[in-house]
Structures are given as structure tokens and as C-alpha cells.
Enzyme design. Structure first.
Site, short mmCIF file in Angstrom:
data_model
loop_
_atom_site.label_atom_id
_atom_site.label_comp_id
_atom_site.label_asym_id
_atom_site.label_seq_id
_atom_site.Cartn_x
_atom_site.Cartn_y
_atom_site.Cartn_z
N ASP A 92 -2.31 12.96 -2.50
CA ASP A 92 -3.22 13.63 -2.06
C ASP A 92 -2.94 15.05 -1.28
O ASP A 92 -3.71 15.94 -1.27
CB ASP A 92 -4.32 13.05 -1.37
CG ASP A 92 -3.67 12.14 -0.26
OD1 ASP A 92 -3.52 12.63 0.81
OD2 ASP A 92 -3.49 11.01 -0.42
N ASP A 161 3.62 6.49 2.77
CA ASP A 161 2.11 6.82 2.59
C ASP A 161 1.35 6.01 1.45
O ASP A 161 0.94 6.65 0.37
CB ASP A 161 1.73 8.41 2.44
CG ASP A 161 0.27 8.67 2.68
OD1 ASP A 161 -0.63 7.66 2.90
OD2 ASP A 161 -0.38 9.62 2.39
N SER A 162 1.37 4.54 1.58
CA SER A 162 1.20 3.88 0.29
C SER A 162 -0.37 3.41 0.22
O SER A 162 -1.00 3.30 1.24
CB SER A 162 2.20 2.83 0.34
OG SER A 162 1.70 1.81 1.18
N PRO A 168 1.05 -0.56 -7.88
CA PRO A 168 2.27 0.34 -7.76
C PRO A 168 3.18 0.34 -6.58
O PRO A 168 4.33 0.57 -6.41
CB PRO A 168 1.76 1.84 -8.32
CG PRO A 168 0.72 1.89 -8.22
CD PRO A 168 0.09 0.35 -8.27
N1 AG3 Z 1 -3.50 5.41 1.71
C1 AG3 Z 1 -4.29 4.07 1.56
C2 AG3 Z 1 -4.40 3.18 2.66
C3 AG3 Z 1 -4.93 1.77 2.48
C4 AG3 Z 1 -6.35 1.88 1.87
N2 AG3 Z 1 -6.82 0.55 1.57
C5 AG3 Z 1 -7.88 0.08 0.86
N3 AG3 Z 1 -9.02 1.20 0.87
N4 AG3 Z 1 -7.98 -1.12 0.85
C6 AG3 Z 1 -4.31 6.58 1.74
C7 AG3 Z 1 -3.42 7.71 1.21
C8 AG3 Z 1 -3.95 8.88 2.09
N5 AG3 Z 1 -3.02 9.92 2.01
#
Ligand code: AG3
Length: 298
Positions: A92, A161-162, A168
Site C-alpha cells: 500500500d 510489513d506482512s 503468501p
Molecule cells: N498488514 C496487516 C496486518 C495484519 C492484519 N490482520 C488482520 N486483519 N487479521 C497491514 C499492511 C499495512 N501496510
């Protein structure tokens, strides 16, 4: 206002079959299936646009600043001179936007596996993806696992930032991956990992830290609040080769006051590492103590 049942639409993330988080939707802006995941963007009634990967909420325009400020500024204000930053995931662009607020950063490499996420966010999250064309940023559409295996570049800070460890992002929680990240980090390097919910995911956090332990001198957890992830309290892992997240934090040296933020400040930085008893006790075998006292942060 009365709810019109014919047009009443909501999007729900069901988490672990035990809880759900939902937002009222006005319309669907994008839906697509990439080789990696289902990608959806909806316009919500009160939280701006919302991105979902495989039905899991990734960010909403209303509160994304909290997550992105906390993943970036905490390590960048602890490292004495962060010049080279690696971002794995983060399609993003929100993490990159915060990283590039630091004048010390000369080069950032962002490795995102899924081009569909980047394109959908360029179109529907202009205030999040706004730094993706910064000349200091190299955006690579590539598997982050492969990148850290093959690159000869070295970084001061790595930000993982996963998504959740399903789909994946699963290998981004593996020991082999953390070992490679440690190798691409400089001697005073810091790695931050998206570390899930302190309420719902201690079963993910403990193995995550165990997998990092062989490669890092210090392991800590820090907290932030979120409107968009189940439970409303979420966390990052702080792994470093030596730097301490509090005693090596000097707001003046880091010039925190010059970085425009809406959530992060020196008090939040320190407070984020103070853990409630249930979190500290649950992770006491895997985290380092934050203070002089025995046991993890409290
Ligand atoms: N990364 C996701 C964080 C975890 C979300 N988990 C969930 N909604 N179950 C966010 C990316 C932002 N750059």
C-alpha cells in the site's frame, strides 16, 4: 437514522471463527484475484476506503497512520543513523511514506510480491501510496524471501510489513527468513515484524520470536491500538543486534519533533514497550526484559 435493509451493506472480517469486525460499506471500488490472493477495496461509510486481502482487513484510510507511524518511527528513532531501509511487503505504500519522512534515509527498497495490491492502492489510497514514486525508493515487485536470499545489499533497518501468517505471508514468519534478514542487516541493524494480536495470537507470537532468537541479541514486543484489526490492540516485534528500544532512544538526536506525525511521539514510543501482565507473562520465555528488573517489560 433508520437503516434501509435493502441497501444496508457491511463488510466483515471473521477472525479465527470467534470474533468479527465489520464496517458499513457504501460501495465496492475494486475486486480482483491475483496469483497470490483475493484483493478488495471498499468505500466505507465512516472509515474511508478499506483494503482487504483474502477477506482480512489490511488498512482503512481513517486509522492507517497509527500502524504506519509505529512500524517506521520506532526503529528509525532508535537507530543512530538509519540510511538504508528495507521494507518487505507493505504494497500500500504507507510504511514507505513514513520511512521517507526521515531525512537520514538515503535509500529505501520495498519488495512487494503482489502488484495488484500496489496498483489498487495507487488508485484508491492516494494519501497512503503518495511516496511510492519518491526517488529515494526502489519498488520491486518480487518475492521478499528470494530478495533477501539473493541481495548483496546491506540495510540498517528492515521492516516486515506482512499480512497474517496464512497465504503468501506464511514464510515471512520462518526461521530461515529471519536468518537471512539478519545477514542483510548491518551490525547495529534493527528488524521490525508485524506481530499480530496480543489477545488472539500468542500461539503465533511465541514461535515467531523463537524463530528470531538465534539471530538477534534483543527481542521485544511493542503495542499500538487499531480500529481495523480484530480486538483493537495489535503489536510489532522489535529485534535488534544490540540497540535497546528505550535506552538507545534519544528524541533529540532522532529529531522526533521535526517528523510530522499524528500518533507517534516520544511518550508513545516509551509507553508502547510497557506490556500488560497477561502479555508479558505469556511471552516471558521468549522476550528480553525491557528494564533492569527480571522478566519482560512491565
Ligand atoms: N498488514 C496487516 C496486518 C495484519 C492484519 N490482520 C488482520 N486483519 N487479521 C497491514 C499492511 C499495512 N501496510
Amino acid at each position: 437514522m433508520a437503516v434501509d435493509l435493502k441497501t444496508d451493506m457491511w463488510v466483515t472480517e471473521t477472525y479465527k471463527e470467534i470474533t468479527g469486525l465489520r464496517f458499513r460499506v457504501e460501495k465496492t471500488l475494486f475486486t480482483g484475484k491475483s496469483p497470490f490472493q483475493q484483493v478488495d477495496v471498499v468505500k466505507t461509510a465512516g472509515h474511508g476506503n478499506l483494503l482487504l486481502n483474502d477477506g482480512l482487513m489490511m488498512l482503512s484510510e481513517r486509522d492507517e497512520f497509527i500502524y504506519h507511524e509505529m512500524i517506521a518511527h520506532v526503529p528509525l528513532c532508535v537507530h543512530p543513523n538509519p540510511e538504508r531501509v528495507l521494507i518487505i511487503g507493505g504494497g500500500d505504500g504507507g510504511t514507505a511514506r513514513e520511512v521517507l519522512k526521515h531525512p537520514s534515509v538515503k535509500r529505501a527498497v520495498m519488495v512487494e510480491i503482489d502488484e495488484m495490491v500496489v496498483n489498487a492502492c495507487r488508485e484508491h489510497f492516494p494519501d497512503v501510496s503518495c511516496a511510492l514514486d519518491d526517488p529515494r525508493l526502489e519498488l520491486r515487485i518480487e518475492d521478499g524471501i528470494r530478495f533477501v536470499k539473493e541481495t548483496t545489499e546491506r540495510f540498517d533497518v528492515a521492516l516486515i510489513d506482512s499480512t497474517d501468517p496464512i497465504g503468501p505471508a506464511t514464510p515471512l514468519f520462518d526461521r530461515a527468513f529471519y536468518g537471512r534478514v539478519a545477514e542483510v542487516l548491518s551490525d547495529d541493524g534493527i528488524m521490525i515484524t508485524q506481530a499480530e494480536s496480543p489477545f488472539y495470537d500468542p500461539d503465533i507470537q511465541a514461535p515467531m520470536f523463537n524463530n528470531q532468537r538465534p539471530f538477534f541479541k534483543r527481542l521485544h514486543l511493542y503495542l499500538f491500538s487499531t480500529l481495523t484489526y480484530p480486538g483493537g490492540l495489535w503489536s510489532f516485534g522489535f529485534a535488534s543486534k544490540g540497540r535497546h528500544p528505550l535506552t538507545d532512544f534519544d528524541p533529540d538526536r532522532a529529531n522526533v519533533a521535526a517528523i510530522p506525525t499524528r500518533y507517534y511521539n516520544p511518550g508513545i514510543h516509551r509507553a508502547a514497550f510497557m506490556l500488560p501482565n497477561f502479555v508479558a507473562d505469556g511471552l516471558s520465555d521468549v522476550l528480553d526484559p525491557i528494564g533492569d528488573s527480571e522478566g519482560p517489560a512491565r
